[in-house]
Design an enzyme around this catalytic site. Structure first.
Site, PDB file in Angstrom:
ATOM      1  N   TYR A   1       0.838  -1.210   0.000  1.00  0.00           N
ATOM      2  CA  TYR A   1       0.000   0.000   0.000  1.00  0.00           C
ATOM      3  C   TYR A   1       0.872   1.259   0.000  1.00  0.00           C
ATOM      4  CZ  TYR A   1      -3.769   3.191   1.386  1.00  0.00           C
ATOM      5  OH  TYR A   1      -4.679   4.219   1.431  1.00  0.00           O
ATOM      6  N   ALA A   2       1.858   1.296   0.912  1.00  0.00           N
ATOM      7  CA  ALA A   2       2.713   2.486   1.005  1.00  0.00           C
ATOM      8  C   ALA A   2       3.491   2.693  -0.298  1.00  0.00           C
ATOM      9  CB  ALA A   2       3.664   2.352   2.189  1.00  0.00           C
TER      10      ALA A   2
HETATM   11  N1  LIG Z   1      -9.865   5.441   4.350  1.00  0.00           N
HETATM   12  C1  LIG Z   1      -8.641   5.842   4.669  1.00  0.00           C
HETATM   13  O1  LIG Z   1      -8.234   5.807   5.841  1.00  0.00           O
HETATM   14  C2  LIG Z   1      -7.724   6.367   3.603  1.00  0.00           C
HETATM   15  C3  LIG Z   1      -6.558   7.046   3.999  1.00  0.00           C
HETATM   16  C4  LIG Z   1      -5.702   7.532   3.025  1.00  0.00           C
HETATM   17  C5  LIG Z   1      -5.995   7.331   1.688  1.00  0.00           C
HETATM   18  N2  LIG Z   1      -7.122   6.665   1.330  1.00  0.00           N
HETATM   19  C6  LIG Z   1      -7.356   6.470  -0.104  1.00  0.00           C
HETATM   20  O2  LIG Z   1      -8.564   7.089  -0.484  1.00  0.00           O
HETATM   21  C7  LIG Z   1      -9.128   6.394  -1.594  1.00  0.00           C
HETATM   22  C8  LIG Z   1     -10.583   6.085  -1.304  1.00  0.00           C
HETATM   23  O3  LIG Z   1     -10.634   5.285  -0.140  1.00  0.00           O
HETATM   24  P1  LIG Z   1     -11.977   5.094   0.706  1.00  0.00           P
HETATM   25  O4  LIG Z   1     -11.557   5.045   2.134  1.00  0.00           O
HETATM   26  O5  LIG Z   1     -12.997   6.051   0.277  1.00  0.00           O
HETATM   27  O6  LIG Z   1     -12.364   3.607   0.259  1.00  0.00           O
HETATM   28  P2  LIG Z   1     -13.799   2.954  -0.059  1.00  0.00           P
HETATM   29  O7  LIG Z   1     -13.511   1.499  -0.108  1.00  0.00           O
HETATM   30  O8  LIG Z   1     -14.839   3.451   0.888  1.00  0.00           O
HETATM   31  O9  LIG Z   1     -14.179   3.503  -1.507  1.00  0.00           O
HETATM   32  C9  LIG Z   1     -13.438   3.125  -2.626  1.00  0.00           C
HETATM   33  C10 LIG Z   1     -14.300   3.287  -3.865  1.00  0.00           C
HETATM   34  O10 LIG Z   1     -13.494   2.944  -4.995  1.00  0.00           O
HETATM   35  C11 LIG Z   1     -14.202   1.995  -5.793  1.00  0.00           C
HETATM   36  N3  LIG Z   1     -13.263   1.106  -6.479  1.00  0.00           N
HETATM   37  C12 LIG Z   1     -12.264   0.404  -5.935  1.00  0.00           C
HETATM   38  N4  LIG Z   1     -11.639  -0.311  -6.873  1.00  0.00           N
HETATM   39  C13 LIG Z   1     -12.275  -0.051  -8.044  1.00  0.00           C
HETATM   40  C14 LIG Z   1     -12.102  -0.501  -9.372  1.00  0.00           C
HETATM   41  N5  LIG Z   1     -11.143  -1.370  -9.714  1.00  0.00           N
HETATM   42  N6  LIG Z   1     -12.929  -0.016 -10.334  1.00  0.00           N
HETATM   43  C15 LIG Z   1     -13.908   0.865 -10.020  1.00  0.00           C
HETATM   44  N7  LIG Z   1     -14.120   1.314  -8.772  1.00  0.00           N
HETATM   45  C16 LIG Z   1     -13.309   0.856  -7.791  1.00  0.00           C
HETATM   46  C17 LIG Z   1     -15.056   1.223  -4.805  1.00  0.00           C
HETATM   47  O11 LIG Z   1     -16.115   0.542  -5.450  1.00  0.00           O
HETATM   48  C18 LIG Z   1     -15.509   2.339  -3.861  1.00  0.00           C
HETATM   49  O12 LIG Z   1     -16.649   3.006  -4.356  1.00  0.00           O
HETATM   50  C19 LIG Z   1      -8.270   5.143  -1.795  1.00  0.00           C
HETATM   51  O13 LIG Z   1      -7.349   5.378  -2.833  1.00  0.00           O
HETATM   52  C20 LIG Z   1      -7.543   5.008  -0.462  1.00  0.00           C
HETATM   53  O14 LIG Z   1      -6.304   4.358  -0.609  1.00  0.00           O
HETATM   54  C21 LIG Z   1      -8.006   6.199   2.250  1.00  0.00           C
END
Ligand SMILES: NC(=O)c1ccc[n+]([C@@H]2O[C@H](COP(=O)([O-])OP(=O)(O)OC[C@H]3O[C@@H](n4cnc5c(N)ncnc54)[C@H](O)[C@@H]3O)[C@@H](O)[C@H]2O)c1
Length: 210
Positions: free
Chosen positions: A116-117
């Site tokens: 991930y990182a």
């Molecule tokens: N939640 C956290 O703590 C956090 C922290 C830092 C960064 N992020 C980043 O933020 C972004 C969103 O994370 P989140 O927490 O909202 O996650 P989440 O799982 O709630 O939402 C992710 C969304 O992306 C969609 N998705 C994933 N893979 C897909 C694919 N191959 N094709 C189409 N759609 C796809 C999912 O269906 C979902 O709607 C990610 O990149 C995550 O790494 C999250």
């Protein structure tokens, strides 16, 4: 996840209308951070298209926002290309802004999170390359680096103790919310950020300051 607004707004407009006339694609926008960004940019008067593989959630959100939804598996280049083909930023020959959602982990790492990182560090680097390559086309590219947010991502393994511990890492004493990230995304989508490109902006409550 990538958010790709095309900024055409008048900088003299009030903030709530700053994205009037702006078209936005929110990839991964059916839920979580992406959905909150779609909601915020719509409230700032942008027209939003949600791309996601969650058809029911994406369709419902797009209907609520009076936007549109296109099903796409973003891991599949052909599926993604066909979904975005009709609003190609460069082909439209208009200024645009690309906002990638990286992570604090891309800067600070994370024990047990090598994949991930490393992928988030790569996204930060990709954002810089994009900024260098597309600047001449008046397209900016920046990434956001959130900290810990209580979305569905990681919910299966997250404990109350984790949440309490992570909250102490911020001088503000709390975790991020999707709304915190959406607010900074709205700034990056607006003309206020026109001279910002290639940056990796922390939205992590001061958990990481580098
Ligand atoms: N939640 C956290 O703590 C956090 C922290 C830092 C960064 N992020 C980043 O933020 C972004 C969103 O994370 P989140 O927490 O909202 O996650 P989440 O799982 O709630 O939402 C992710 C969304 O992306 C969609 N998705 C994933 N893979 C897909 C694919 N191959 N094709 C189409 N759609 C796809 C999912 O269906 C979902 O709607 C990610 O990149 C995550 O790494 C999250």
């Amino acid at each position: 996840m990538t958010t790709s607004p095309v900024a055409t707004a008048d900088p003299t407009q009030p903030v709530a209308q700053r994205l009037a006339g702006t078209r936005v694609v929110v990839t991964g926008g059916a839920r979580g951070i992406g959905a909150e960004i779609a909601i915020r940019l719509t409230s700032d008067c942008a027209r939003v298209a949600v791309l996601d593989r969650l058809v029911d959630d994406g369709t419902a959100l797009a209907a609520r926002l009076d936007g549109c939804f296109a099903p796409a598996d973003l891991a599949d280049p052909a599926s993604t290309a066909s979904a975005v083909e009709a609003r190609s930023l460069i082909a439209a020959n208009r200024p645009g802004k690309i906002i990638n959602i990286a992570s604090m982990a891309g800067k600070s790492g994370g024990a047990g999170q090598a994949h991930y990182a490393a992928s988030k560090a790569a996204l930060i680097a990709l954002t810089r390359v994009t900024a260098l390559e597309l600047g001449a086309s008046c397209i900016t590219a920046n990434s956001l680096c959130p900290g810990h947010i209580l979305t569905d991502m990681g919910a299966a393994t997250r404990t109350d103790d984790d949440v309490a511990t992570w909250s102490t890492y911020s001088p503000l004493g709390r975790l991020d919310s999707p709304r915190d990230v959406a607010g900074v995304a709205a700034f990056l989508a607006s003309p206020d950020s026109d001279y910002l490109t290639g940056q990796a902006i922390n939205v992590c409550g001061g958990m990481h300051m580098g």
